[in-house]
Every structure is written in C-alpha cells, then in structure tokens.
Design a protein around this motif. Structure first.
Motif, mmCIF file in Angstrom:
data_model
loop_
_atom_site.group_PDB
_atom_site.id
_atom_site.type_symbol
_atom_site.label_atom_id
_atom_site.label_comp_id
_atom_site.label_asym_id
_atom_site.label_seq_id
_atom_site.Cartn_x
_atom_site.Cartn_y
_atom_site.Cartn_z
ATOM 1 N N LEU A 38 54.562 -96.768 23.046
ATOM 2 C CA LEU A 38 53.441 -97.709 23.104
ATOM 3 C C LEU A 38 52.489 -97.526 24.274
ATOM 4 O O LEU A 38 51.330 -97.943 24.203
ATOM 5 N N GLU A 39 52.968 -96.953 25.347
ATOM 6 C CA GLU A 39 52.167 -96.894 26.573
ATOM 7 C C GLU A 39 50.808 -96.216 26.408
ATOM 8 O O GLU A 39 49.828 -96.678 26.999
ATOM 9 N N PHE A 45 51.230 -99.345 32.645
ATOM 10 C CA PHE A 45 51.873 -98.754 33.816
ATOM 11 C C PHE A 45 50.918 -97.909 34.647
ATOM 12 O O PHE A 45 50.182 -97.080 34.128
ATOM 13 N N ALA A 46 50.998 -98.091 35.952
ATOM 14 C CA ALA A 46 50.335 -97.200 36.889
ATOM 15 C C ALA A 46 51.251 -96.017 37.190
ATOM 16 O O ALA A 46 50.794 -94.930 37.528
ATOM 17 N N GLY A 122 59.240 -98.829 36.935
ATOM 18 C CA GLY A 122 57.897 -98.363 37.238
ATOM 19 C C GLY A 122 57.025 -99.440 37.842
ATOM 20 O O GLY A 122 57.471 -100.557 38.109
ATOM 21 N N LYS A 123 55.775 -99.046 38.064
ATOM 22 C CA LYS A 123 54.777 -99.923 38.657
ATOM 23 C C LYS A 123 53.734 -100.255 37.598
ATOM 24 O O LYS A 123 53.221 -99.366 36.922
ATOM 25 N N THR A 124 53.412 -101.534 37.469
ATOM 26 C CA THR A 124 52.439 -101.955 36.460
ATOM 27 C C THR A 124 51.027 -101.968 37.039
ATOM 28 O O THR A 124 50.827 -102.089 38.244
ATOM 29 N N THR A 125 50.064 -101.846 36.144
ATOM 30 C CA THR A 125 48.665 -101.766 36.533
ATOM 31 C C THR A 125 48.219 -103.029 37.256
ATOM 32 O O THR A 125 48.777 -104.111 37.073
ATOM 33 N N PHE A 126 47.181 -102.850 38.045
ATOM 34 C CA PHE A 126 46.694 -103.906 38.929
ATOM 35 C C PHE A 126 45.219 -103.618 39.190
ATOM 36 O O PHE A 126 44.860 -102.465 39.452
ATOM 37 N N PRO A 127 44.337 -104.624 39.119
ATOM 38 C CA PRO A 127 42.930 -104.347 39.417
ATOM 39 C C PRO A 127 42.771 -103.882 40.864
ATOM 40 O O PRO A 127 43.531 -104.307 41.733
ATOM 41 N N GLU A 128 41.821 -103.037 41.108
ATOM 42 C CA GLU A 128 41.678 -102.439 42.437
ATOM 43 C C GLU A 128 41.747 -103.492 43.540
ATOM 44 O O GLU A 128 40.937 -104.402 43.607
ATOM 45 N N MET A 129 42.774 -103.346 44.374
ATOM 46 C CA MET A 129 43.024 -104.224 45.520
ATOM 47 C C MET A 129 43.105 -105.708 45.135
ATOM 48 O O MET A 129 43.035 -106.570 45.987
ATOM 49 N N ILE A 142 41.657 -99.400 31.833
ATOM 50 C CA ILE A 142 41.809 -100.731 31.240
ATOM 51 C C ILE A 142 43.208 -100.885 30.654
ATOM 52 O O ILE A 142 43.708 -99.990 29.983
ATOM 53 N N THR A 143 43.823 -102.035 30.900
ATOM 54 C CA THR A 143 45.094 -102.383 30.269
ATOM 55 C C THR A 143 44.773 -103.251 29.069
ATOM 56 O O THR A 143 44.079 -104.262 29.191
ATOM 57 N N SER A 144 45.274 -102.858 27.911
ATOM 58 C CA SER A 144 44.983 -103.579 26.669
ATOM 59 C C SER A 144 46.014 -104.661 26.389
ATOM 60 O O SER A 144 47.170 -104.556 26.779
#
Length: 178
Positions: A38-39, A45-46, A122-129, A142-144
């Motif tokens: 699915l990823e 994930f980052a 793992g590490k999940t996505t995050f908006p910049e800072m 973009i994370t959907s």
C-alpha cells in the motif's frame, strides 16, 4: 496470517497473541508485506526500517523461546513521527535541510516504547518542521488519505494517522503528549 487483519488488531490483543499464538517474525513479515503493498499509494512513511524490524522481531522471538524479558508491548510494531529522534533511523523533520540527520539517542518516548518491547518499523511523514497543517513536505511529498486516495491526509499526524488507517499496525507515537 492475513496482513490486513493483523494490521488492524488492537495493540493489547496483538501483545497477547505474540506471547501465545503468533511468531513476532511472522507478524512483522505480514505487516511489512502490507506496507510494501500500500505504501506507494499512501506515502505514509518517511523511512521504513524493514531489515531492522525483522532483526528486532527475531530477537523478540528468541526472548519468548528462551525466557528473556518480556515487556508489555513485546513484539508489537510502532511507528514514530519524523520529528522524534530515533538513534538507528534518520530524523529529517520532513525537510530537505535535514536529509540524513542521524541522532545519537532516542527521544524519551521512543526509549520507553523500546523498553517495553515495541519494535519501531519506521518514521511517518511530517510536514516540514511542523509548520503547516497539511500532509505535504518537500522531503516526502503528499500523504494520501488511505480511504480516499485523492484526498490529502491532513495535519501534523498525517503519516501516523494514514499508517494506522491503512492497517500498518496499531500504534503510532510522535510527541510526549500523545
């Protein structure tokens, strides 16, 4: 073992099953198969630490077989937001400026999770800072929303929320107040 069923199971149930019925390695392989499937569509994930997760799952299984210490979350997968330090994975804060940053220590919340036997996958996505309330960063894109892929997952916890909603496992952590 069905990767979809296992991904949506509550952490407490999983911890009991891992102690009595399922192999931590089997569980981790099923979860990683779901992520691989699915990823590409979700982008939650980052950083995915597949090899690390399997190695830690093998140690968790050995502890179960050999009478080692068993924590409350023994063998249960967790994800960490990309703004919390993890000593064995990059912490990049969703930013090109931090690509490859490797902290020397775990954040306290990560340390506590690991002490209880949780396996960081793992590490999940995050908006910049953490500067915006949408799930878009120059580093990860973009994370959907897993239930409606044409929608943005939104907010600071987009990757964490999308990973949980997609059945990547029961837990996500990222801030001390969560």
């Amino acid at each position: 073992m069905n990767s979809q069923t296992i991904g949506f199971m509550p952490a407490v149930e999983l911890a009991v099953m891992i102690r009595k019925k399922i192999s931590p390695v089997e569980y981790m392989r099923a979860l990683l198969a779901r992520i691989a499937e699915l990823e590409p569509k979700i982008n939650a994930f980052a950083y995915v630490a597949a090899d690390h997760a399997i190695n830690v799952a093998k140690k968790a299984e050995a502890a179960l077989m050999g009478g080692g210490r068993i924590g409350r979350l023994h063998g249960v997968a967790v994800t960490i937001k990309d703004h919390s330090n993890t000593k064995d994975m990059p912490t990049q804060h969703g930013s090109q400026m931090c690509v490859g940053d490797q902290p020397g220590d775990d954040a306290p919340l990560v340390e506590r999770l690991r002490d209880e036997g949780a396996i960081v996958i793992g590490k999940t996505t995050f908006p910049e800072m953490g500067w915006t309330g949408v799930s878009r960063s120059p580093l990860t894109g973009i994370t959907s929303n897993p239930w409606k892929l044409v929608y943005n997952a939104g907010a600071l916890s987009a990757g964490a929320g999308a990973s949980a909603a997609a059945g990547y496992g029961p837990l996500h952590q990222g801030t001390a107040d969560e």
